[in-house]
Write a protein that holds these residues in place. Structure first.
Motif, PDB file in Angstrom:
ATOM      1  N   ILE A   1       0.894  -1.114  -0.218  1.00  0.00           N
ATOM      2  CA  ILE A   1       0.096  -0.098  -0.041  1.00  0.00           C
ATOM      3  C   ILE A   1       0.954   1.231   0.083  1.00  0.00           C
ATOM      4  CG2 ILE A   1      -1.685   1.298   1.343  1.00  0.00           C
ATOM      5  CD1 ILE A   1      -2.902  -1.467   2.389  1.00  0.00           C
ATOM      6  N   ALA A   2       2.002   1.244   0.860  1.00  0.00           N
ATOM      7  CA  ALA A   2       2.963   2.294   0.912  1.00  0.00           C
ATOM      8  C   ALA A   2       3.544   2.750  -0.308  1.00  0.00           C
ATOM      9  CB  ALA A   2       3.946   2.126   2.124  1.00  0.00           C
ATOM     10  N   GLY A   3       3.675   1.573  -1.179  1.00  0.00           N
ATOM     11  CA  GLY A   3       4.276   1.807  -2.612  1.00  0.00           C
ATOM     12  C   GLY A   3       3.497   2.299  -3.605  1.00  0.00           C
ATOM     13  N   CYS A   4       2.140   1.826  -3.525  1.00  0.00           N
ATOM     14  CA  CYS A   4       1.278   2.520  -4.363  1.00  0.00           C
ATOM     15  C   CYS A   4       0.898   3.762  -4.089  1.00  0.00           C
ATOM     16  CB  CYS A   4      -0.123   1.523  -4.114  1.00  0.00           C
ATOM     17  SG  CYS A   4      -0.337  -0.009  -4.642  1.00  0.00           S
ATOM     18  N   VAL A   5       1.276   4.485  -2.772  1.00  0.00           N
ATOM     19  CA  VAL A   5       0.896   5.848  -2.420  1.00  0.00           C
ATOM     20  C   VAL A   5       2.079   6.720  -3.036  1.00  0.00           C
ATOM     21  CG1 VAL A   5       0.856   7.382  -0.613  1.00  0.00           C
ATOM     22  CG2 VAL A   5      -0.645   5.190  -0.431  1.00  0.00           C
ATOM     23  N   LEU A   6       3.179   6.096  -2.817  1.00  0.00           N
ATOM     24  CA  LEU A   6       4.394   6.747  -3.346  1.00  0.00           C
ATOM     25  C   LEU A   6       4.539   6.739  -4.749  1.00  0.00           C
ATOM     26  CD1 LEU A   6       6.919   5.370  -0.546  1.00  0.00           C
ATOM     27  CD2 LEU A   6       6.032   7.550  -0.862  1.00  0.00           C
ATOM     28  N   ALA A   7       3.879   5.807  -5.485  1.00  0.00           N
ATOM     29  CA  ALA A   7       4.061   5.611  -7.000  1.00  0.00           C
ATOM     30  C   ALA A   7       3.302   6.763  -7.628  1.00  0.00           C
ATOM     31  CB  ALA A   7       3.775   4.248  -7.346  1.00  0.00           C
ATOM     32  N   ILE A   8       2.335   7.317  -6.988  1.00  0.00           N
ATOM     33  CA  ILE A   8       1.578   8.571  -7.588  1.00  0.00           C
ATOM     34  C   ILE A   8       2.371   9.697  -7.952  1.00  0.00           C
ATOM     35  CG2 ILE A   8      -0.456   9.904  -7.472  1.00  0.00           C
ATOM     36  CD1 ILE A   8      -1.898   7.244  -5.622  1.00  0.00           C
ATOM     37  N   PRO A   9       2.924  10.251  -6.677  1.00  0.00           N
ATOM     38  CA  PRO A   9       3.587  11.533  -7.228  1.00  0.00           C
ATOM     39  C   PRO A   9       5.013  11.038  -8.042  1.00  0.00           C
ATOM     40  CG  PRO A   9       3.985  10.827  -4.831  1.00  0.00           C
ATOM     41  CD  PRO A   9       2.702  10.026  -5.361  1.00  0.00           C
ATOM     42  N   LEU A  10       5.446  10.067  -7.780  1.00  0.00           N
ATOM     43  CA  LEU A  10       6.635   9.562  -8.575  1.00  0.00           C
ATOM     44  C   LEU A  10       6.225   9.711 -10.301  1.00  0.00           C
ATOM     45  CD1 LEU A  10       9.587   8.605  -8.518  1.00  0.00           C
ATOM     46  CD2 LEU A  10       8.559   6.244  -8.528  1.00  0.00           C
ATOM     47  N   TRP A  11       5.025   9.046 -10.474  1.00  0.00           N
ATOM     48  CA  TRP A  11       4.520   9.008 -11.808  1.00  0.00           C
ATOM     49  C   TRP A  11       4.197  10.536 -12.427  1.00  0.00           C
ATOM     50  CZ3 TRP A  11       4.118   5.235 -15.496  1.00  0.00           C
ATOM     51  CH2 TRP A  11       3.320   5.508 -16.503  1.00  0.00           C
ATOM     52  N   MET A  12       3.822  11.391 -11.590  1.00  0.00           N
ATOM     53  CA  MET A  12       3.078  12.614 -12.055  1.00  0.00           C
ATOM     54  C   MET A  12       4.418  13.765 -12.045  1.00  0.00           C
ATOM     55  SD  MET A  12      -0.031  12.976  -9.420  1.00  0.00           S
ATOM     56  CE  MET A  12      -0.578  14.484 -10.171  1.00  0.00           C
ATOM     57  N   PHE A  13       5.405  13.688 -11.127  1.00  0.00           N
ATOM     58  CA  PHE A  13       6.352  14.568 -11.048  1.00  0.00           C
ATOM     59  C   PHE A  13       7.690  14.225 -11.611  1.00  0.00           C
ATOM     60  CE2 PHE A  13       3.029  15.312  -7.521  1.00  0.00           C
ATOM     61  CZ  PHE A  13       2.638  16.688  -8.298  1.00  0.00           C
ATOM     62  N   VAL A  14       8.086  13.291 -11.841  1.00  0.00           N
ATOM     63  CA  VAL A  14       9.275  12.561 -12.236  1.00  0.00           C
ATOM     64  C   VAL A  14       9.372  12.754 -13.589  1.00  0.00           C
ATOM     65  CG1 VAL A  14      11.199  10.959 -12.379  1.00  0.00           C
ATOM     66  CG2 VAL A  14       9.889  11.261 -10.190  1.00  0.00           C
ATOM     67  N   PRO A  15      10.340  13.563 -14.238  1.00  0.00           N
ATOM     68  CA  PRO A  15      10.277  13.717 -16.003  1.00  0.00           C
ATOM     69  C   PRO A  15      10.843  12.540 -16.532  1.00  0.00           C
ATOM     70  CG  PRO A  15      11.959  14.941 -14.760  1.00  0.00           C
ATOM     71  CD  PRO A  15      11.271  14.361 -13.621  1.00  0.00           C
ATOM     72  N   GLY A  16      10.565  12.415 -17.844  1.00  0.00           N
ATOM     73  CA  GLY A  16      11.282  11.483 -18.734  1.00  0.00           C
ATOM     74  C   GLY A  16      10.640  10.150 -18.324  1.00  0.00           C
ATOM     75  N   TYR A  17      11.651   9.213 -18.968  1.00  0.00           N
ATOM     76  CA  TYR A  17      11.243   7.748 -18.737  1.00  0.00           C
ATOM     77  C   TYR A  17      11.351   7.310 -17.231  1.00  0.00           C
ATOM     78  CZ  TYR A  17      11.365   7.577 -23.976  1.00  0.00           C
ATOM     79  OH  TYR A  17      11.066   7.856 -25.440  1.00  0.00           O
ATOM     80  N   TYR A  18      12.067   8.069 -16.333  1.00  0.00           N
ATOM     81  CA  TYR A  18      12.265   7.661 -15.131  1.00  0.00           C
ATOM     82  C   TYR A  18      11.058   7.632 -14.263  1.00  0.00           C
ATOM     83  CZ  TYR A  18      17.025   9.053 -15.842  1.00  0.00           C
ATOM     84  OH  TYR A  18      18.305   9.199 -16.360  1.00  0.00           O
ATOM     85  N   HIS A  19       9.945   8.169 -14.688  1.00  0.00           N
ATOM     86  CA  HIS A  19       8.546   8.093 -14.077  1.00  0.00           C
ATOM     87  C   HIS A  19       8.134   6.570 -14.037  1.00  0.00           C
ATOM     88  CE1 HIS A  19       6.856   8.806 -17.988  1.00  0.00           C
ATOM     89  NE2 HIS A  19       5.804   8.138 -17.284  1.00  0.00           N
ATOM     90  N   TYR A  20       8.543   5.641 -15.079  1.00  0.00           N
ATOM     91  CA  TYR A  20       8.215   4.379 -15.213  1.00  0.00           C
ATOM     92  C   TYR A  20       8.748   3.449 -13.999  1.00  0.00           C
ATOM     93  CZ  TYR A  20       6.543   5.259 -19.940  1.00  0.00           C
ATOM     94  OH  TYR A  20       5.775   5.674 -21.116  1.00  0.00           O
ATOM     95  N   LEU A  21       9.330   4.010 -13.353  1.00  0.00           N
ATOM     96  CA  LEU A  21       9.813   3.385 -12.040  1.00  0.00           C
ATOM     97  C   LEU A  21       8.648   3.122 -11.078  1.00  0.00           C
ATOM     98  CD1 LEU A  21      13.321   5.049 -11.328  1.00  0.00           C
ATOM     99  CD2 LEU A  21      13.000   2.828 -12.207  1.00  0.00           C
ATOM    100  N   ALA A  22       7.814   4.183 -11.133  1.00  0.00           N
ATOM    101  CA  ALA A  22       6.570   4.161 -10.426  1.00  0.00           C
ATOM    102  C   ALA A  22       5.783   2.804 -10.308  1.00  0.00           C
ATOM    103  CB  ALA A  22       5.594   5.287 -10.355  1.00  0.00           C
ATOM    104  N   ALA A  23       5.999   2.153 -11.639  1.00  0.00           N
ATOM    105  CA  ALA A  23       5.286   0.554 -11.584  1.00  0.00           C
ATOM    106  C   ALA A  23       5.883  -0.375 -10.964  1.00  0.00           C
ATOM    107  CB  ALA A  23       5.279   0.579 -13.162  1.00  0.00           C
TER     108      ALA A  23
END
Length: 481
Positions: A361-383
């Motif tokens: 659950i904590a990973g899912c919560v942290l993945a949302i801002p990671l996907w929204m604010f991290v630029p480029g292909y790095y935001h795929y790390l949210a998955a």
């Protein structure tokens, strides 16, 4: 001149270097004054002399001060070998006097540093039971003098029965060190640093420089130059890891002498020999790194009471850096008397919520801002974050185990690396039992045990275990029998 005055001895003159280095370490806390002095002198001289020249002269002046302090400390340090003790005097302005007697000795360790090889000398450290200033160092004495001191101080040592067999020895050979260097974290660290350094160079270098580099590599190694470069980096990492391993663990020997003490010898350029009394061992740690676990190897460390100021930050002493796992139990029983519990109690299903569901659950919560604010292909790390934390929590859940016997506690924990702590019942300093309101509904609790090691305790804890097991461990933790 009376007889006692004839026995007064000075250390070898090369020990001036030891006192200089010691004074240098003591003055590191004032290093921030160095640039201020340069600026002050530069300002007072009206900028007539460059700051670089002032800095060089200050370094020369400080070196002369360190040399003078080293000479004065060497002259002030004297010792006398008496019939049943060693008498030591030292100090420039405040003269300190110490009697080193056998009944207070915890260990006698020797170190052969780089400059000791040139003069056939060694440094002897005598650690006594006491506070921070209970360590006595005799720098740069001869081998004959070391043996003479050991004979005097061991003459009155209490004879102890050998409960685990007579004198025995375990040694790491060169083939063991080669495999140890390949499987140790040093290899991965060196490989990562070299790879990151190469990537950083490619990132900051100009495009023309990169093109020239790729052209040269292609002309040297052919069309498969990328694979060749990767192999070279791996081989270079292994060579550096092997060098570091040989420097620290060459001729690593663990033996148990006739008095029941453990003796450890190691080192290539700087050879160290240390003795550990069995009563100083507070706990044993068996560490299995990922590759070690895969191939059936482990390392053994001991939590030992230490009084030396330079060792307060280190919590453990390595008993064996590399050994086959199948030999661990027999080695521990032979050399330390510690025994590992065979049948461990594992976590129940009620604990899965804490180790698997909550991290996911904590990973899912942290993945949302990671996907929204991290630029480029790095935001795929949210998955990757939620399943990664779920996988890590699952490994921790499956790793935790415990066993309680009449004399020992066995605690197993870890994630990627598995650690097993063996704690003798009489060595536990304190124990605590905790339970949250959520744990209470699931009949779970957390237990924490602490053993002594220098100024601070070393703590071991396991969380979310059944309340019955936690209560049983807590009730029996501080019992000595």
């Amino acid at each position: 001149m009376n007889k006692s005055e004839k026995l007064i001895k000075h250390l070898h003159p090369i020990s001036i270097l030891y006192f200089m280095m010691k004074a240098g370490k003591e003055s590191l806390s004032f290093i921030w004054l160095y640039p201020l002095l340069i600026l002050l002198i530069h300002k007072q001289l009206g900028s007539q002399i460059p700051a670089l020249i002032i800095g060089v002269f200050l370094v020369i002046f400080l070196m002369m001060v360190l040399i003078m302090i080293g000479v004065l400390r060497w002259r002030a340090f004297t010792y006398q070998i008496r019939e049943k003790s060693i008498y030591i005097e030292y100090g420039l302005f405040i003269v300190k006097k110490r009697w080193v007697q056998p009944d207070r000795i915890q260990s006698i360790d020797s170190t052969v540093r780089l400059y000791d090889h040139l003069f056939s000398t060694r440094t002897l450290t005598i650690e006594l039971a006491g506070g921070d200033e209970s360590s006595n160092t005799l720098s740069c004495i001869s081998r004959e003098e070391e043996q003479r001191i050991r004979t005097v101080l061991n003459a009155e040592s209490k004879s102890k029965p050998i409960e685990h067999g007579g004198a025995s020895m375990f040694q790491l050979y060169k083939k063991d060190l080669i495999l140890h260097s390949l499987l140790s974290p040093k290899f991965g660290i060196v490989l990562s640093l070299l790879s990151l350094g190469l990537l950083k160079y490619l990132d900051i270098s100009k495009e023309t420089d990169r093109s020239a580099l790729f052209t040269n590599l292609s002309s040297w190694f052919g069309s498969n130059w990328i694979i060749v470069v990767m192999v070279i980096i791996v081989l270079l990492s292994f060579a550096l890891s092997l060098l570091l391993t040989f420097v620290s663990d060459y001729h690593f020997t663990l033996k148990r002498n006739s008095k029941g003490e453990l003796e450890i010898e190691q080192g290539l350029f700087e050879k160290k020999k240390r003795t550990i009394d069995e009563n100083r061992i507070q706990a044993i740690l068996i560490i299995e790194h990922p590759l070690h676990r895969l191939l059936g190897f482990a390392s053994i460390k001991a939590v030992v009471i230490r009084n030396r100021p330079n060792e307060q930050s280190s919590k453990t002493i390595t008993l064996l850096p590399f050994v086959k796992k199948e030999k661990v139990c027999s080695i521990l029983e032979t050399y330390t008397g510690y025994r590992k519990g065979n049948h461990l109690h594992m976590l129940t299903k009620e604990a899965k919520h804490y180790y698997m569901v909550l991290p996911f659950i904590a990973g899912c919560v942290l993945a949302i801002p990671l996907w929204m604010f991290v630029p480029g292909y790095y935001h795929y790390l949210a998955a990757v974050l939620p399943p990664g934390l779920l996988c890590l929590g699952t490994m921790v859940y499956r790793m935790i185990g415990w066993h309680q016997s009449r004399y020992f506690f066995t605690l197993q924990y870890g994630s990627l690396s598995r650690k097993t702590a063996l704690i003798k019942r009489g060595r536990i300093q304190w124990a605590s039992l905790g339970q949250t309101s959520v744990q209470e509904r699931k009949n779970l609790a957390s237990i924490k045990l602490a053993v002594a090691s220098g100024k601070e305790n070393v703590k071991f804890s396991i969380t979310h275990i059944p309340i019955e097991d936690a209560t049983m461990i807590y009730q029996h933790a501080l019992k000595t029998s």
